[in-house]
Structure formats: C-alpha cells, structure tokens
Motif scaffolding. Structure first.
Motif, PDB file in Angstrom:
ATOM      1  N   ASN A  29       0.844  -1.184   0.000  1.00  0.00           N
ATOM      2  CA  ASN A  29       0.000   0.000   0.000  1.00  0.00           C
ATOM      3  C   ASN A  29       0.882   1.237   0.000  1.00  0.00           C
ATOM      4  O   ASN A  29       1.980   1.232   0.561  1.00  0.00           O
ATOM      5  N   ALA A  30       0.406   2.274  -0.661  1.00  0.00           N
ATOM      6  CA  ALA A  30       1.217   3.472  -0.831  1.00  0.00           C
ATOM      7  C   ALA A  30       0.301   4.676  -0.995  1.00  0.00           C
ATOM      8  O   ALA A  30      -0.845   4.557  -1.435  1.00  0.00           O
ATOM      9  N   PHE A  31       0.819   5.851  -0.612  1.00  0.00           N
ATOM     10  CA  PHE A  31       0.129   7.100  -0.910  1.00  0.00           C
ATOM     11  C   PHE A  31       1.146   8.108  -1.419  1.00  0.00           C
ATOM     12  O   PHE A  31       2.345   8.011  -1.161  1.00  0.00           O
ATOM     13  N   PHE A  32       0.639   9.075  -2.162  1.00  0.00           N
ATOM     14  CA  PHE A  32       1.493  10.125  -2.713  1.00  0.00           C
ATOM     15  C   PHE A  32       0.672  11.411  -2.756  1.00  0.00           C
ATOM     16  O   PHE A  32      -0.469  11.407  -3.202  1.00  0.00           O
ATOM     17  N   ARG A  33       1.242  12.490  -2.259  1.00  0.00           N
ATOM     18  CA  ARG A  33       0.546  13.768  -2.179  1.00  0.00           C
ATOM     19  C   ARG A  33       1.381  14.825  -2.899  1.00  0.00           C
ATOM     20  O   ARG A  33       2.561  15.021  -2.570  1.00  0.00           O
ATOM     21  N   THR A  34       0.787  15.489  -3.884  1.00  0.00           N
ATOM     22  CA  THR A  34       1.496  16.494  -4.673  1.00  0.00           C
ATOM     23  C   THR A  34       0.983  17.892  -4.329  1.00  0.00           C
ATOM     24  O   THR A  34      -0.207  18.086  -4.103  1.00  0.00           O
ATOM     25  N   ARG A  35       1.893  18.828  -4.304  1.00  0.00           N
ATOM     26  CA  ARG A  35       1.546  20.230  -4.013  1.00  0.00           C
ATOM     27  C   ARG A  35       0.630  20.302  -2.796  1.00  0.00           C
ATOM     28  O   ARG A  35      -0.408  20.941  -2.799  1.00  0.00           O
ATOM     29  N   GLY A  36       1.017  19.626  -1.731  1.00  0.00           N
ATOM     30  CA  GLY A  36       0.179  19.575  -0.538  1.00  0.00           C
ATOM     31  C   GLY A  36       0.001  20.932   0.115  1.00  0.00           C
ATOM     32  O   GLY A  36       0.774  21.872  -0.103  1.00  0.00           O
ATOM     33  N   GLN A  37      -1.024  21.018   0.943  1.00  0.00           N
ATOM     34  CA  GLN A  37      -1.329  22.255   1.648  1.00  0.00           C
ATOM     35  C   GLN A  37      -1.709  21.937   3.081  1.00  0.00           C
ATOM     36  O   GLN A  37      -2.428  20.972   3.354  1.00  0.00           O
ATOM     37  N   LEU A  38      -1.195  22.723   4.013  1.00  0.00           N
ATOM     38  CA  LEU A  38      -1.554  22.617   5.419  1.00  0.00           C
ATOM     39  C   LEU A  38      -1.846  24.028   5.892  1.00  0.00           C
ATOM     40  O   LEU A  38      -0.933  24.790   6.202  1.00  0.00           O
ATOM     41  N   GLN A  39      -3.153  24.385   5.871  1.00  0.00           N
ATOM     42  CA  GLN A  39      -3.573  25.767   6.084  1.00  0.00           C
ATOM     43  C   GLN A  39      -2.849  26.659   5.077  1.00  0.00           C
ATOM     44  O   GLN A  39      -3.002  26.437   3.878  1.00  0.00           O
ATOM     45  N   PHE A  40      -2.031  27.646   5.492  1.00  0.00           N
ATOM     46  CA  PHE A  40      -1.354  28.490   4.508  1.00  0.00           C
ATOM     47  C   PHE A  40       0.063  28.019   4.196  1.00  0.00           C
ATOM     48  O   PHE A  40       0.797  28.691   3.472  1.00  0.00           O
ATOM     49  N   TYR A  41       0.449  26.878   4.741  1.00  0.00           N
ATOM     50  CA  TYR A  41       1.755  26.320   4.411  1.00  0.00           C
ATOM     51  C   TYR A  41       1.644  25.541   3.098  1.00  0.00           C
ATOM     52  O   TYR A  41       0.763  24.688   2.939  1.00  0.00           O
ATOM     53  N   GLU A  42       2.550  25.818   2.170  1.00  0.00           N
ATOM     54  CA  GLU A  42       2.627  25.090   0.916  1.00  0.00           C
ATOM     55  C   GLU A  42       3.662  23.978   1.081  1.00  0.00           C
ATOM     56  O   GLU A  42       4.813  24.238   1.439  1.00  0.00           O
ATOM     57  N   LEU A  43       3.247  22.747   0.812  1.00  0.00           N
ATOM     58  CA  LEU A  43       4.090  21.588   1.047  1.00  0.00           C
ATOM     59  C   LEU A  43       4.617  21.030  -0.273  1.00  0.00           C
ATOM     60  O   LEU A  43       3.943  21.100  -1.302  1.00  0.00           O
ATOM     61  N   SER A  44       5.794  20.448  -0.209  1.00  0.00           N
ATOM     62  CA  SER A  44       6.341  19.774  -1.379  1.00  0.00           C
ATOM     63  C   SER A  44       5.689  18.402  -1.531  1.00  0.00           C
ATOM     64  O   SER A  44       4.903  17.964  -0.691  1.00  0.00           O
ATOM     65  N   ASN A  45       6.009  17.709  -2.613  1.00  0.00           N
ATOM     66  CA  ASN A  45       5.498  16.357  -2.817  1.00  0.00           C
ATOM     67  C   ASN A  45       6.064  15.411  -1.759  1.00  0.00           C
ATOM     68  O   ASN A  45       7.234  15.500  -1.386  1.00  0.00           O
ATOM     69  N   PHE A  46       5.230  14.507  -1.281  1.00  0.00           N
ATOM     70  CA  PHE A  46       5.696  13.501  -0.328  1.00  0.00           C
ATOM     71  C   PHE A  46       4.762  12.303  -0.379  1.00  0.00           C
ATOM     72  O   PHE A  46       3.654  12.370  -0.926  1.00  0.00           O
ATOM     73  N   GLY A  47       5.198  11.176   0.187  1.00  0.00           N
ATOM     74  CA  GLY A  47       4.392   9.962   0.188  1.00  0.00           C
ATOM     75  C   GLY A  47       5.124   8.850   0.910  1.00  0.00           C
ATOM     76  O   GLY A  47       6.172   9.051   1.528  1.00  0.00           O
ATOM     77  N   ALA A  48       4.567   7.643   0.810  1.00  0.00           N
ATOM     78  CA  ALA A  48       5.170   6.491   1.486  1.00  0.00           C
ATOM     79  C   ALA A  48       4.784   5.219   0.756  1.00  0.00           C
ATOM     80  O   ALA A  48       3.668   5.099   0.226  1.00  0.00           O
ATOM     81  N   LEU A  49       5.714   4.267   0.742  1.00  0.00           N
ATOM     82  CA  LEU A  49       5.492   2.940   0.174  1.00  0.00           C
ATOM     83  C   LEU A  49       5.691   1.915   1.286  1.00  0.00           C
ATOM     84  O   LEU A  49       6.750   1.867   1.913  1.00  0.00           O
ATOM     85  N   ASN A  50       4.654   1.090   1.539  1.00  0.00           N
ATOM     86  CA  ASN A  50       4.690   0.095   2.611  1.00  0.00           C
ATOM     87  C   ASN A  50       4.509  -1.305   2.028  1.00  0.00           C
ATOM     88  O   ASN A  50       3.620  -1.529   1.197  1.00  0.00           O
ATOM     89  N   LEU A  51       5.327  -2.232   2.467  1.00  0.00           N
ATOM     90  CA  LEU A  51       5.274  -3.607   1.992  1.00  0.00           C
ATOM     91  C   LEU A  51       5.107  -4.559   3.176  1.00  0.00           C
ATOM     92  O   LEU A  51       5.578  -4.274   4.280  1.00  0.00           O
ATOM     93  N   SER A  52       4.464  -5.692   2.923  1.00  0.00           N
ATOM     94  CA  SER A  52       4.371  -6.725   3.958  1.00  0.00           C
ATOM     95  C   SER A  52       4.213  -8.081   3.303  1.00  0.00           C
ATOM     96  O   SER A  52       3.658  -8.202   2.207  1.00  0.00           O
ATOM     97  N   VAL A  53       4.715  -9.110   3.992  1.00  0.00           N
ATOM     98  CA  VAL A  53       4.544 -10.502   3.576  1.00  0.00           C
ATOM     99  C   VAL A  53       4.159 -11.285   4.823  1.00  0.00           C
ATOM    100  O   VAL A  53       4.826 -11.179   5.858  1.00  0.00           O
ATOM    101  N   ASN A  54       3.050 -12.044   4.752  1.00  0.00           N
ATOM    102  CA  ASN A  54       2.670 -12.863   5.903  1.00  0.00           C
ATOM    103  C   ASN A  54       2.518 -14.324   5.493  1.00  0.00           C
ATOM    104  O   ASN A  54       2.197 -14.626   4.337  1.00  0.00           O
ATOM    105  N   ARG A  55       2.752 -15.195   6.441  1.00  0.00           N
ATOM    106  CA  ARG A  55       2.610 -16.633   6.210  1.00  0.00           C
ATOM    107  C   ARG A  55       2.031 -17.281   7.460  1.00  0.00           C
ATOM    108  O   ARG A  55       2.366 -16.900   8.585  1.00  0.00           O
ATOM    109  N   LYS A  56       1.158 -18.279   7.227  1.00  0.00           N
ATOM    110  CA  LYS A  56       0.501 -18.982   8.321  1.00  0.00           C
ATOM    111  C   LYS A  56       1.161 -20.342   8.557  1.00  0.00           C
ATOM    112  O   LYS A  56       1.564 -21.025   7.624  1.00  0.00           O
TER     113      LYS A  56
END
Length: 796
Positions: A699-726
């Motif tokens: 699962n992953a997310f990516f945010r471009t030209r982000g905004q936090l109230q009047f703060y202008e944010l650069s691009n950022f995101g995250a990539l998460n991996l998992s492997v499970n076995r029973k």
C-alpha cells in the motif's frame, strides 16, 4: 412533558399504522433431516430500496418473522455457521415459507479462516474502511490512520479528510473532544488489532454533532461477537533510527447471549522529529533553526466490555478503555542569525528542553438498545464518561555561543485534567413500512483545568517566570436536539433533517491575568440526503447520492486565551479573544456500485474561516507570534475517484485519487488576501496470494503540491510492503513489514503571507522494518464472501 406526550402520540400512531399496513412474512429454515436451523441470520431486502435491510434470527423452531406487505416481492439471504448461504426471491403471504439449507463441508477448528471482505464500501452517507489489511503493517491505531485511504494526518496529530478543517474523531460513536496532541496520544495507545472498522463521514447527518466541519472519523473497536471463546496473542518489533516493541492479548467470548472481550497491550516506543526552518527578519537577515526531538515512551492499554440481551428486544452493553502513557521528549534547537548579503553570523545559541510526562486516560460507556417492533424501530441510549489527566515536568536551558553570554536555565511543572460527560437518546421509528422517523437529544459537559508553574534560575535563585506560568479553567456545555425523516419515492430515497445546538462556553484565566470570556449562542443546522438507483450493469447496481449539510467549528479555549505563551526567544503564541466561530456548507454528489464508492465531487463553502497564522511582532521584527484569526471566506472544490481490478486468481488491486482546490479571500495583516492552491492525493493497495498460506501486500500514498492551512508543502508519500505466512494449521501468523521503504514520507514547506516569509523541512522516523507474530486460538465463525470489490485478508 411536551416531549413525553409527543413520543406517546408517535408511538400510538406508529402502532396503528403498522397494524393496518403490514402483515407477517414467516420463514422457516431446516437442514437435510428436516431439523430446524437455530440462530441463523436472515436479511430481507426490498428491491425498490436496496439501501435498507431487515434482519432477524431463527428461533428454536427454525422460524423467523418479518413485518412485510402482502403480495410484495423481497430478496432473502440466510446464513448460518456450517451451512452454505441461502439466497431466494420470496413473496409475502399468509403461509410460512420453508427452505432447506445445505451443509458446508468444512470442519471449523481453532484456526484462522481466510475470508473475503470489502476494503472500502459506501453505506448511505458514510465510507467504511476495513483496517484488517493495514493492521498487519502497523503498531498502533495512529499508524493505521496514516495508511487509511482518504485520510491525512499532519505532524501535530490533526486528521484531515479535506485540506481545510481537521476532522472530528469519534471512538465507538462518541466524540472525544480532545486536543490534537491528546487525541494523537490516545490513537498511539490503541493496538492495531483492536479496531473493527473505520467509518468516514464527510457529510454526517443531523444525528451527529454539527461541530464536524471537517467531517467525522469514527473508530469502531472490536467487541466479543464471536461464537464460543476466541482470541489471539501477538507481539512485534520494528526498527527505524529507533526501535519499537509491543505485545498483547485479545480474548472474546459469546455464550448464551452474553458477550465479553478483553484487550491488553503494552508498547515501548521511540521516534524522532526534525524541523529545519529559515525565516526572514528583513531583506538582509535570516533566522535559521534546526530542532531535533526524540520521543521515547511506554504505553499500557486495557480495553474491556460486557454485553447481554435479557430478551430478544433488549441489548445492553458496558465497555471501557484505560491507558497509562509515559511520554518523554528530549529536544535541542540550534538558532543562528546571519546577514544574507555577507553571510556573516550575527548570533548563535542552543536551546535544550527535557520533558517528562505521565498521561492517564479513562473512558467508560453504557449503552442500551430496545427493539420496538420487528420492522426496524429502535430506541437507544448512550451515557459515557471520559477523563484524561497529564502531569509533567520540564527542564530548559539556552546556551549563548555568539555573542558569548551566561547560560540561562529553568524548570517547570504542569498538570491538566479534562472531564467529559455525555448522554444521548435516539429514537428510530417506522411510521409506515417506507417512512422512517429519527429523533433524539444529547448533552455534553466538558470541564478542563490547567495549572503550570515555571521558574528561571539566576545564580542559585529560582525566580517565577511570568512568560510561562499560567492557570486557567474552561467549562463547556452543548445541548442538542434533532429530527430527520427518510422515505423512498419510486427509485429515489430522500432523507432530510435539522439539528438545533445550544452552546455555552466559559473560560477564565487566573494567572497571570484574568482573561474571562463567555459565549452563549443557539444555531440551526439543516441536512438533506438524496439517493437514486441509476442502472444495473452485469448484475451490479450503480447508485447516485446527493448530500447537503451545514456545520460549525467552534474556537476552543486555547484559541481564545490572549495570554502570550513562550515557545523560544524568537517565537511565542497567543489566542484571540475576538475569534468568531466559522460555518461551513457542504454539497457533494457521488456514485457507488454495490455500495462501493466510485466517484464523488463536492464543494465546501466556509465563512469567517479561522486558522493558525504567524505574524511578525511590530515592536521587534526578530520575534514572530503565532495566533488564530478570522481571515474571510474559503471555497474548497474537490473530487474523488476510486477504481479496482476484481480479484483475478491471486491478485487484487485498488487505487484512488482525490483533488482539492482551495480559494481563500479575505484580509491578512489588514491587507487583501487571495490564496489559491490545488493538490492531489493518491492511494493504492495491492494484494497477491503467493500460495494458500502466504500473502504479499503493498500500500502506498502520494501527495502532490500539498497544503496545510497556509503552508505550501512539497510532494511527499510512502510505500509500505508486507509478507505474511501462516503456520501450525493456520493458527500462527508471521508478518514481515517495511514501512516508508523509500523514506519519502517527509516534506519541505513554505509560508509567504503578509510580512512573514519562511521555508523549511520536516521529517520523522518513518522508515521502519518490522516483524509481527500472532497466534489465534478458539473457534471462529466463517466470514461471508461478497463481490468483486473484496480482498482476501486473514481474520484475527
């Protein structure tokens, strides 16, 4: 007296109406030997309005009775442990209908059963997220929220569904009324496998508090709803720059109509945050700050609940949560002032702060549910009490390197306590088989006290610090009542209502000066919801929704208190006693298929919008102060789209995108303000079944030209991996995780409003590799499989 008389009249009217317009539809279920199937769950759906269902359980004779219209056709679905689900088209009539259920040739043992459940689905005006696929890669509810599609958490703990106003957080349907930092502490104390589902309400109905201008996120915790005794034992570790370790046990029981659950968890965690800032004092001078903070802590969490049904009409539940949190923070902040033209260093100093906090939180709830008839009428009550108390001590110092000066040191201690009492009653009544009335009332009382005493050490003498010492009380009482009705009109379903809220807020600061204020106001908040079936394609129903809602955001006491609070020698923060509440009108249209969201477009129009702003001190340009102000209006336009590839063999894929465009118009530092910015948010989830016992997820997310109230944010995101076995007959589940694998979950920011020009970088200890082990025990009820929007996940 008036309310009691009204309810009696409504009850009488409903009874007469139901008796005159509805007849009984009786369903009898038997097995191959013509023996009754006891305790089966039956769902009856009206094809003219597939958003509403009736549910019943078969009795000891295998019989279930519905109130239905004679001669009308319904869809019936019956499920029971050990039997293949039964689906029939039935017609209501005077005779009981008998059906045979075939056995399912699967032996249920003390194992975990793989089940297909929808990752995201739409139910009327709310989106429901199943956290199970995300929980395996998370160590707390806070991390699950960070990975939930359509949800964004800022570094201060605020939760956003849009980019304008923070969402209101509920747990088990109860508003928490906590600050962002306190709420973040609660979420970090909740173990990830304690969450049953996450409900996202961007436009909540009149039944919910009108204070959720940014929408509502309701975290529903698991309860003892399984057959027999079940549970799990789990433990895990993950490592970034610092390490986290956790262990816990969950026990669920349901016997003879009584349910119980117990959830114990202990977490030892540590993380860091780094903030680098450059702020211009003047065209030729700049302040550079580099703050590095570590946050070690330990959390003990206990969740528990009891439930029983004295009769088929009554359901009574008693649930609670307790957590003890030892939260420390050690921070260093390097400050340098330089000439831009020459690069010459003018000042250089180092601040250090050591915080040691102890946080105790407790929440207890008592709910009852009374079924008034067999067609869905219900009376519910909910009474809850919540407490969170913090005790902390702080040591701080400033070492002056250039120009060289005497080091200043000091210390302080603080305590604050927050009590929240809430009581509500809700009535859902079927006036006719297709006309539903919902009404209710609610009152909340919040009491908050804070006492902080700080000292500066001069030589060997401790002197009180007026810049930091304060003491205040805050009382809040909100009383509300609502009414709404829903009725289908052919292919349409209309639901409309209005909520009345009376607000009473009293704040008083005793030290260092009296800043008493009082707020008394009463407001109305309308709500309209309209849905319609559009078309059916390949057996899947497409339905459209239109929603309108008006809401309010009230300034909390810390936003109103004008006393200046010291942050460092270059920054302080103060409230604004003239701050007005902001009102938001939301319009949204969306389309779903088989209750799964596909597309939505909407607009939020906010007046008197208030937000956190940074101004330069007019007396000293080297000092800035942070406060809150009403800036004017904001129009936020947004749309969301979600697409899936149905499970094809071993693979499942989901992706979503959301675009927000904000247009602020008003004044900033008495100058005209026009701020416009659009940003994209993307989310994707992939699941690949390696073999019968192993699954890989991404699962992953990516945010471009982000905004936090009047703060202008650069691009950022995250990539998460998992492997499970029973292992061990599927009782043991081992999961390997990699969170923020590419270390991209950080951003640069810029603020250019009025006389303030700043930019910087903010990052956390987000890249982590971990191992989680979970052992399941007890008997499990087999989950149901639904449609193409489902993804295979291991149940707990």
């Amino acid at each position: 007296m008036f309310l009691r008389t009204t309810l009696l009249l409504l009850t009488s009217l409903c009874t007469i109406t139901l008796r005159s317009s509805a007849q009984s539809l009786r369903i009898r279920l038997q097995d191959k030997q013509a023996q009754p199937v006891i305790g089966a769950t039956l769902r009856l759906t009206d094809p003219a309005d597939t958003t509403r269902h009736l549910y019943e359980l078969t009795d000891t004779l295998g019989l279930a009775t519905f109130q239905a219209t004679t001669g009308k056709t319904y869809w019936l679905r019956a499920t029971s442990v050990g039997f293949i689900p039964l689906q029939k088209v039935v017609q209501a009539g005077p005779k009981a209908l008998t059906f045979r259920m075939d056995p399912e040739n699967i032996m249920l043992q003390g194992v975990s059963v793989t089940a297909a459940r929808p990752l995201v689905k739409q139910e009327d005006d709310k989106t429901i997220v199943d956290p199970e696929p995300i929980a395996a890669t998370s160590t707390s509810a806070y991390e699950i929220m960070e990975k939930t599609p359509g949800v964004f958490l800022d570094p201060d703990g605020n939760v956003y569904l849009s980019s304008t106003n923070p969402a209101t957080i509920y747990i088990n349907g109860r508003e928490q009324k906590l600050s962002a930092s306190d709420m973040a502490s609660i979420l970090k104390s909740l173990p990830p496998n304690s969450i049953s589902r996450i409900e996202i309400l961007r436009t909540p109905s009149a039944r919910y508090d009108a204070s959720g201008s940014g929408g509502i996120v309701n975290i529903v915790l698991k309860k003892g709803v399984n057959i027999g005794l079940t549970g799990s034992v789990n433990a895990g570790v993950n490592q970034g720059r610092f390490g986290n370790q956790f262990a816990g046990v969950n026990i669920n029981s349901m016997r003879n109509g009584r349910t119980a659950y117990l959830n114990l968890n202990f977490t030892n965690r540590n993380s860091y945050e780094q903030i680098q800032t450059n702020r211009r004092f003047s065209p030729d001078s700049v302040l550079r700050q580099d703050a590095y903070t570590t946050t070690p802590g330990q959390v003990l969490y206990v969740g528990y609940g009891l439930g029983f049904a004295p009769s088929r009409r009554w359901d009574i539940n008693f649930d609670g949560r307790f957590s003890w949190n030892q939260a420390n923070a050690e921070a260093t902040n390097a400050n340098q002032i330089s000439r831009v033209s020459t690069g010459r260093l003018i000042a250089d100093n180092l601040n250090t702060v050591d915080n040691r906090n102890r946080i105790l939180s407790f929440n207890q709830g008592f709910t009852t549910s009374l079924k008034l008839d067999t067609v869905g009428s219900e009376l519910t009550t909910d009474v809850s009490y919540g407490f969170i108390g913090t005790r902390g001590v702080q040591d701080f110092s400033t070492r002056y390197i250039q120009p060289e000066g005497q080091t200043t040191v000091g210390d302080g201690s603080f305590t604050n306590q927050r009590h929240l009492i809430a009581a509500q009653v809700d009535l859902k009544y079927k006036l006719t088989p297709d006309l539903t009335l919902e009404t209710g009332a609610k009152t909340t009382v919040q009491l908050f006290t804070s006492d902080a005493a700080y000292f500066n050490v001069v030589g060997q003498t401790r002197l009180p610090s007026r810049a930091r010492t304060n003491q205040y009380d805050y009382h809040e009482n909100i009383n509300a009542a609502y009414v709404q009705v829903s009725k289908p009109f052919g292919a349409f379903l209309l639901k409309g209502g209005v909520r009345l809220e009376n607000t009473n807020m009293d704040g008083r600061q005793y030290v260092p000066a009296d800043t008493t204020f009082k707020i008394r106001r009463t407001d109305l908040f309308p709500y309209v919801f309209l849905s319609r079936k559009l078309v059916e394609i390949a057996g899947y129903e497409l339905r459209s929704y239109l929603v309108y809602r008006r809401s309010i955001t009230r300034p909390a006491y810390e936003y109103l208190n004008p006393f200046a609070q010291y942050v460092d020698q270059y920054l302080y923060q103060a409230g604004n006693p003239s701050l007005r509440p902001q009102f938001t009108e939301n319009f949204e249209a969306n389309i779903s298929v088989e209750d799964r969201p596909l597309f939505a477009i909407g607009r939020n129009y906010t007046t008197d919008i208030f937000t956190s702003v940074v101004y330069q001190d007019p007396a000293n340009r080297s000092i800035a102060y942070r406060t809150y102000d009403n800036l004017g209006t904001n129009r936020e336009t947004y749309f969301r789209v979600l697409g899936v590839i149905p499970p094809v063999g071993r693979y499942f894929f989901l992706a979503s995108a959301q675009y927000n465009y904000n247009d602020y118009m008003g004044t900033y530092e008495n100058q005209p303000l026009r701020f416009q910015r659009g940003s994209w948010s993307f989310f994707t989830f992939h699941s690949y079944k390696i073999d019968k016992r192993s699954t890989a997820t991404l699962n992953a997310f990516f945010r471009t030209r982000g905004q936090l109230q009047f703060y202008e944010l650069s691009n950022f995101g995250a990539l998460n991996l998992s492997v499970n076995r029973k292992f061990m007959q599927d009782k043991l589940l081992v999961t390997l995780t990699a969170n923020d694998l590419l270390f991209t979950n950080y951003y640069q920011f810029a603020l250019q409003q009025g006389s303030v020009q700043a930019n910087g970088l903010r990052r956390n200890d987000t890249r982590r590799f971990g191992l989680t082990v979970r052992y399941n025990f007890g008997m499990r009820k087999r989950e149901e499989r639904t449609n193409m929007f489902n993804v295979d996940t291991p149940t707990q």
